[in-house]
Design a protein around this motif. Sequence first.
Motif: not given
Length: 253
Positions: A97-103, A115-120, A126-127, A219-221
């Motif tokens: 479930x958490x993997x799907x949420x991150x996806x 913008x690529x940097x804004x997206x990343x 959010x994550x 970084x997310x983890x």
Amino acid sequence: MHVQDTQWSTAATVAPIGGAMGMTAGGGRGEGPRTTPLRVDAQRNLEHVLRAAREVFGELGYGAPMEDVARRARVGVGTVYRRFPSKDVLVRRIAEEETARLTDQARAALGQEDEPWSALSRFLRTSVASGAGRLLPPQVLRVGVADEAAPGTEPRVPQQRTQSASAELRLVPDGPAVGGAEEHAGAAELLEVVGRLVERARAAGELRPDVSVSDVLLVIATAAPSLPDPAQQAAASARLLDILLEGLRSRPM
């Protein structure tokens, strides 16, 4: 952050709920199509168990015992085992479930930010705020050295090999694919979508060229420390993520 590996039984199946597995009220993957709905009290107990499992595993790692989950959910441990006949099954449910949420969060960032940097950076913020990174399956956070990849194998994460011998994140199955194909596919899908975010930012010259998908997931983890006070935790996460984002960003020479 405590992501602890556990013996994920590849042959594990979830005990039927009303006949088989289905979708929960929270939208997560359940135990298949059910012939009859759960009673209101049974559904409420299931939601309590899943919420408690996310909290306990997020704080203590996947090594936390089922008794801790039962105490947090305020149900008997027998209630937990009636829904999930082994800890492996519960761990897999939460991790999927958490993997799907991150996806989904990565896809949203790709689709809503030009913008690529804004997206990343949006994906990272959010994550981290959702805390999902603390619940990634161990196989997604398995780090190996790129130069030590098995001969004749192709990397599963786009552009993971860099000019330096930096760490490469790759999927390493724990055993035969029996019973685990869906879980493995979900992890691969996450890596693919995050890879697109990384490649866009790198191609735009906004991401350091040595930063890989593994770095982004780590970084997310790690950017969501578990602190007892929610306000302190939110402030610490925001501060740590700001520092990490600065470290990821490319700077003109």
